[in-house]
Design a protein around this motif. Structure first.
Motif, PDB file in Angstrom:
ATOM      1  N   PRO A 193    -148.194 -30.672 -26.859  1.00 31.91           N
ATOM      2  CA  PRO A 193    -148.478 -32.240 -26.903  1.00 31.91           C
ATOM      3  C   PRO A 193    -149.767 -32.486 -26.041  1.00 31.91           C
ATOM      4  O   PRO A 193    -150.428 -33.392 -26.662  1.00 31.91           O
ATOM      5  CB  PRO A 193    -147.187 -32.856 -26.344  1.00 31.91           C
ATOM      6  CG  PRO A 193    -146.409 -32.049 -25.653  1.00 31.91           C
ATOM      7  CD  PRO A 193    -146.794 -30.594 -26.314  1.00 31.91           C
ATOM      8  N   SER A 235    -138.714 -24.888 -18.617  1.00 31.77           N
ATOM      9  CA  SER A 235    -138.148 -26.314 -18.986  1.00 31.77           C
ATOM     10  C   SER A 235    -136.542 -26.232 -18.817  1.00 31.77           C
ATOM     11  O   SER A 235    -135.973 -27.127 -18.558  1.00 31.77           O
ATOM     12  CB  SER A 235    -138.760 -26.889 -19.852  1.00 31.77           C
ATOM     13  OG  SER A 235    -138.682 -26.598 -21.197  1.00 31.77           O
ATOM     14  N   LEU A 280    -149.829 -33.124 -16.301  1.00 25.07           N
ATOM     15  CA  LEU A 280    -149.097 -33.575 -17.612  1.00 25.07           C
ATOM     16  C   LEU A 280    -148.334 -32.519 -18.495  1.00 25.07           C
ATOM     17  O   LEU A 280    -147.264 -32.670 -18.974  1.00 25.07           O
ATOM     18  CB  LEU A 280    -149.664 -34.699 -18.509  1.00 25.07           C
ATOM     19  CG  LEU A 280    -149.872 -35.905 -17.963  1.00 25.07           C
ATOM     20  CD1 LEU A 280    -150.786 -36.773 -18.955  1.00 25.07           C
ATOM     21  CD2 LEU A 280    -148.671 -36.848 -17.635  1.00 25.07           C
ATOM     22  N   ARG A 316    -145.354 -31.097 -17.099  1.00 26.16           N
ATOM     23  CA  ARG A 316    -144.290 -31.748 -17.175  1.00 26.16           C
ATOM     24  C   ARG A 316    -143.656 -32.416 -18.834  1.00 26.16           C
ATOM     25  O   ARG A 316    -142.504 -31.919 -19.093  1.00 26.16           O
ATOM     26  CB  ARG A 316    -144.520 -33.261 -16.701  1.00 26.16           C
ATOM     27  CG  ARG A 316    -143.345 -34.264 -16.655  1.00 26.16           C
ATOM     28  CD  ARG A 316    -143.764 -35.371 -16.077  1.00 26.16           C
ATOM     29  NE  ARG A 316    -142.528 -36.414 -16.198  1.00 26.16           N
ATOM     30  CZ  ARG A 316    -141.844 -36.843 -14.981  1.00 26.16           C
ATOM     31  NH1 ARG A 316    -142.413 -36.593 -13.899  1.00 26.16           N
ATOM     32  NH2 ARG A 316    -140.932 -37.503 -15.151  1.00 26.16           N
ATOM     33  N   TYR A 317    -144.623 -32.141 -19.815  1.00 22.40           N
ATOM     34  CA  TYR A 317    -144.325 -32.602 -20.973  1.00 22.40           C
ATOM     35  C   TYR A 317    -144.497 -31.436 -22.124  1.00 22.40           C
ATOM     36  O   TYR A 317    -144.039 -31.491 -23.104  1.00 22.40           O
ATOM     37  CB  TYR A 317    -144.931 -33.893 -21.618  1.00 22.40           C
ATOM     38  CG  TYR A 317    -144.634 -35.218 -20.824  1.00 22.40           C
ATOM     39  CD1 TYR A 317    -143.490 -35.558 -20.853  1.00 22.40           C
ATOM     40  CD2 TYR A 317    -145.552 -35.535 -19.829  1.00 22.40           C
ATOM     41  CE1 TYR A 317    -143.064 -36.838 -20.268  1.00 22.40           C
ATOM     42  CE2 TYR A 317    -145.207 -36.656 -19.218  1.00 22.40           C
ATOM     43  CZ  TYR A 317    -144.074 -37.385 -19.358  1.00 22.40           C
ATOM     44  OH  TYR A 317    -143.663 -38.365 -18.661  1.00 22.40           O
ATOM     45  N   GLU A 343    -145.286 -24.402 -28.997  1.00 26.41           N
ATOM     46  CA  GLU A 343    -144.981 -24.551 -27.523  1.00 26.41           C
ATOM     47  C   GLU A 343    -145.229 -23.104 -26.867  1.00 26.41           C
ATOM     48  O   GLU A 343    -144.459 -22.231 -27.523  1.00 26.41           O
ATOM     49  CB  GLU A 343    -143.834 -25.549 -27.203  1.00 26.41           C
ATOM     50  CG  GLU A 343    -143.973 -25.569 -25.698  1.00 26.41           C
ATOM     51  CD  GLU A 343    -144.897 -26.651 -25.240  1.00 26.41           C
ATOM     52  OE1 GLU A 343    -145.707 -25.838 -24.586  1.00 26.41           O
ATOM     53  OE2 GLU A 343    -144.938 -27.616 -25.204  1.00 26.41           O
TER      54      GLU A 343
END
Length: 176
Positions: free
Chosen positions: A40, A159, A32, A35-36, A151
């Motif tokens: 987070p 990304s 995850l 991907r995100y 981040e």
């Protein structure tokens, strides 16, 4: 806990095995983060791991206790893995060993807190539950991550670039 729930040594061994088998939860959670984003998922794990682990304090049964730890432990391990990933992504090549050493020290402090809380279990027949409440101290880490964790630059950079394999797979279903 074993005494309160009248669990045999073999039952304790089975419970410990189930808790360790929970590690399989880590792989999809780490995915995850690809991907995100690292931030987070790390923040979610920093909140979820201590909260789920602390549920062991209110366990009405041994099965419930094992279940909370089979989920809580891998959530914390996922956070550990992602911290290492971000350290590797963000540290310059010549400082990665130093950063890894610092992470090992911090990990040792976490283990020390767990071991330091063990005498609480000897205070009374149900005082073992206090050990699980100590897990809530890690919520301060969750608060700190929410305030100060950016981040990963590498995640942001990657990304923004389209992924060639993903595009090929996507186009394969369109007939292109």
């Amino acid at each position: 806990a074993a005494d309160e729930f009248n669990v045999s040594q073999s039952g304790q061994g089975i419970g410990a095995s189930v808790v360790r088998f929970g590690i399989v939860i880590c792989l999809p959670l780490v995915a995850l983060a690809d991907r995100y984003g690292r931030r987070p998922v790390m923040i979610a794990m920093a909140w979820a791991a201590p909260l789920v682990s602390a549920l062991g304090a209110i366990a009405p049964s041994y099965v419930f206790l094992v279940g909370t730890q089979a989920i809580g432990r891998p959530l914390g391990l996922t956070l550990d893995i992602l911290i290492a990933v971000v350290a590797v992504e963000e540290m310059p090549r010549d400082t990665r060993a130093y950063a890894t050493g610092l992470l090992a020290v911090v990990s040792g402090i976490g283990g020390g807190i767990a071991v330091g809380s063990l005498p609480l279990a000897d205070l009374g027949p149900t005082s073992w539950r206090l050990i699980y409440i100590i897990a809530l101290v890690w919520l301060f880490v969750a608060i700190a991550l929410m305030k100060w964790l950016p981040e990963s630059d590498r995640f942001i950079k990657n990304s923004l670039q389209p992924s060639a394999p993903r595009l090929r797979l996507k186009n394969a279903f369109r007939g292109n």
